[in-house]
Design an enzyme around this catalytic site. Structure first.
Site, PDB file in Angstrom:
ATOM      1  N   ASP A 176       0.732  -1.292  -0.062  1.00 43.20           N
ATOM      2  CA  ASP A 176       0.041   0.130  -0.115  1.00 43.20           C
ATOM      3  C   ASP A 176       0.804   1.360   0.105  1.00 43.20           C
ATOM      4  OD1 ASP A 176      -1.938  -2.077   0.285  1.00 43.20           O
ATOM      5  OD2 ASP A 176      -2.434  -1.273   2.418  1.00 43.20           O
ATOM      6  N   LYS A 236      -7.087  -4.549  -2.997  1.00 42.13           N
ATOM      7  CA  LYS A 236      -7.778  -5.291  -1.749  1.00 42.13           C
ATOM      8  C   LYS A 236      -8.346  -4.085  -1.102  1.00 42.13           C
ATOM      9  CE  LYS A 236      -3.762  -4.496   1.459  1.00 42.13           C
ATOM     10  NZ  LYS A 236      -4.447  -3.427   2.311  1.00 42.13           N
ATOM     11  N   CYS A 278      -2.213  -2.418   7.990  1.00 38.19           N
ATOM     12  CA  CYS A 278      -2.037  -3.218   7.027  1.00 38.19           C
ATOM     13  C   CYS A 278      -0.720  -4.088   7.068  1.00 38.19           C
ATOM     14  CB  CYS A 278      -2.247  -2.518   5.520  1.00 38.19           C
ATOM     15  SG  CYS A 278      -3.834  -1.829   5.226  1.00 38.19           S
TER      16      CYS A 278
END
Length: 180
Positions: free
Chosen positions: A14, A76, A109
């Site tokens: 990310d 995602k 995350c």
């Protein structure tokens, strides 16, 4: 257990256009992420790149995006990459038992991904100098929690030199350039 270029996957989590700039020391994540991705390419380590809801957070930062193959990018909405079936399928298809993780945010995350993959039996390593959070305290708490849970905390140099294994490796001189 040492990291091994024949057994590992690099997972960049990310590092996206609308998320990276608000992190504590985002340049460190980008520069060290580039080192990891370039090092992975030198020794044949597959790279996967997760993107958390890219419609809202934008694509992966160009510094990293240009270093990955088009099919390396996986969208995602779950915080843990292990919660996204397409990412788990790709990991399973690669058939490698080790996952080296870098990216953001360390306490969300990255942590959730590392804990899940560790629980699933992967040899999971988080690259402490290639992760960040908005608040330094959040990053510190994440790294402490991961270590207590048995996830290895490593540095970029540890990863790159363990992937090489020997100064006689054909990629040694190129890898050295990434570190200097």
């Amino acid at each position: 257990m040492l990291m091994d270029h024949a057994r590992d996957v690099l997972l960049m989590v990310d590092v996206q256009e609308k998320l990276a700039p608000v992190m504590d020391d985002p340049r460190r994540v980008l520069v060290n992420g580039q080192r990891l991705m370039k090092g992975a390419a030198l020794v044949g380590v597959p790279v996967l790149v997760s993107e958390q809801y890219p419609k809202g957070l934008g694509p992966t930062m160009i510094d990293l995006r240009e270093l990955a193959e088009p099919d390396a990018f996986l969208e995602k909405t779950t915080f843990s990459c292990a919660g996204e079936p397409s990412i788990l399928r790709r990991l399973e298809q690669l058939g490698r038992p080790g996952v080296v993780i870098a990216g953001i945010e360390a306490h969300v995350c990255v942590t959730q991904t590392a804990l899940d993959l560790h629980r699933m039996g992967y040899a999971t390593r988080v690259v402490r100098d290639a992760v960040s959070s908005r608040q330094p305290e959040s990053q510190a708490a994440a790294l402490e929690r991961l270590a207590r849970a048995g996830v290895d905390l490593v540095t970029v140099e540890m990863v790159l030199f363990e992937w090489l294994g020997d100064a006689r490796h054909p990629a040694f001189k190129e890898m050295q350039k990434l570190i200097k």
